[in-house]
Design a protein around this motif. Structure first.
Motif, PDB file in Angstrom:
ATOM      1  N   ARG A  89      44.386  43.999  51.823  1.00 27.62           N
ATOM      2  CA  ARG A  89      43.321  44.847  51.290  1.00 27.62           C
ATOM      3  C   ARG A  89      43.575  45.259  49.844  1.00 27.62           C
ATOM      4  O   ARG A  89      42.642  45.413  49.060  1.00 27.62           O
ATOM      5  N   SER A  90      44.836  45.443  49.476  1.00 29.32           N
ATOM      6  CA  SER A  90      45.122  45.837  48.096  1.00 29.32           C
ATOM      7  C   SER A  90      44.798  44.704  47.131  1.00 29.32           C
ATOM      8  O   SER A  90      44.296  44.942  46.023  1.00 29.32           O
ATOM      9  N   ARG A  92      42.528  42.370  47.704  1.00 32.29           N
ATOM     10  CA  ARG A  92      41.060  42.306  47.664  1.00 32.29           C
ATOM     11  C   ARG A  92      40.501  43.386  46.745  1.00 32.29           C
ATOM     12  O   ARG A  92      39.535  43.148  46.014  1.00 32.29           O
ATOM     13  N   SER A  93      41.098  44.544  46.778  1.00 37.31           N
ATOM     14  CA  SER A  93      40.648  45.627  45.908  1.00 37.31           C
ATOM     15  C   SER A  93      40.829  45.262  44.440  1.00 37.31           C
ATOM     16  O   SER A  93      39.940  45.519  43.607  1.00 37.31           O
ATOM     17  N   ASP A  94      41.967  44.633  44.103  1.00 32.51           N
ATOM     18  CA  ASP A  94      42.204  44.195  42.729  1.00 32.51           C
ATOM     19  C   ASP A  94      41.179  43.146  42.305  1.00 32.51           C
ATOM     20  O   ASP A  94      40.663  43.172  41.179  1.00 32.51           O
ATOM     21  N   GLU A  96      38.150  42.735  43.526  1.00 30.04           N
ATOM     22  CA  GLU A  96      36.839  43.370  43.408  1.00 30.04           C
ATOM     23  C   GLU A  96      36.722  44.174  42.115  1.00 30.04           C
ATOM     24  O   GLU A  96      35.660  44.191  41.475  1.00 30.04           O
ATOM     25  N   THR A  97      37.823  44.819  41.705  1.00 30.69           N
ATOM     26  CA  THR A  97      37.809  45.596  40.462  1.00 30.69           C
ATOM     27  C   THR A  97      37.591  44.686  39.257  1.00 30.69           C
ATOM     28  O   THR A  97      36.794  44.989  38.366  1.00 30.69           O
TER      29      THR A  97
END
Length: 218
Positions: A89-90, A92-94, A96-97
């Motif tokens: 998830r981390s 994926r968060s990067d 997406e950012t």
């Protein structure tokens, strides 16, 4: 009975359509590609997605996906052999950012730099718009100085979601782009442009018309 493939309405040079094709090709999912001419959009595409912008993916059950990012995520949720969309998830968060920044203020400045005549009431000059867009690219160069891809030694969805837009920016004035102090970004882009992957998603297809023989992609 053979299942019908998803239908992808696409336009070869559109960066949004490019990144959709990149993810579909990476997934290995076969689609029926319908090449669109933007000044003569097919009624079937407009009926499926009234906003009438590419890409539009129509699944066999009638589901319509008409945002390029959503097409990419859908494709890689079917199959992701190169792990472009890691389950972490981390990460994926990067991803997406980075993509949100690209699709937001970078793309807004890019459009005003590339197509100034479309923004006659814009108070910021074309040169200033280029500088705003360039401010987004310097951090990418810093990332690419540390490793080959934006998030490490392997490509992710971030790279292939952003590369088509950096290509578009570079091609407005390639001489100016090449003179900028971002050698790692330039190398990243040039590797992409020279790759078989890029060549494979940029093959030319004739304009689609109803009744045409199906074009399977990839």
């Amino acid at each position: 009975m053979t299942a019908l493939p998803p239908v992808l309405y696409s336009f070869r040079r559109c960066p949004y359509a490019m990144r959709a094709r990149l993810a579909i090709a990476a997934s290995g999912i076969a689609v029926e590609l319908r090449e669109v001419v933007l000044r003569d959009k097919p009624a079937a595409m407009i009926q499926a997605s009234p906003k009438a912008t590419v890409p539009v993916l129509v699944l066999p059950d009638g589901t319509v996906i008409d945002e390029s990012w959503d097409v990419m995520v859908w494709a890689l949720s079917q199959a992701d052999p190169e792990c472009w969309w890691p389950k972490d998830r981390s990460v994926r968060s990067d991803i997406e950012t980075l993509v949100a920044s690209n699709d937001g203020s970078f793309k807004a400045a890019l459009d005003r730099y590339k197509y100034p005549n479309r923004y006659e009431n814009e108070t910021i000059s074309e040169t200033q718009q280029r500088a705003i867009a360039a401010d987004h690219l310097q951090p990418l160069d810093a990332r690419l100085k540390r490793h080959e891809w934006l998030l490490g030694d392997r490509a992710t969805l971030a790279d292939y979601a952003i590369l088509p837009f950096v290509r578009q920016f570079a091609h407005v004035d390639r001489g100016w782009f090449d003179a900028q102090p971002w050698p790692h970004l330039r190398g990243w882009l040039d590797r992409f442009l020279a790759s078989e992957r890029f060549a494979s998603i940029m093959r030319k297809y004739p304009q689609w018309h109803p009744g045409d023989v199906e074009t399977v992609f990839p």
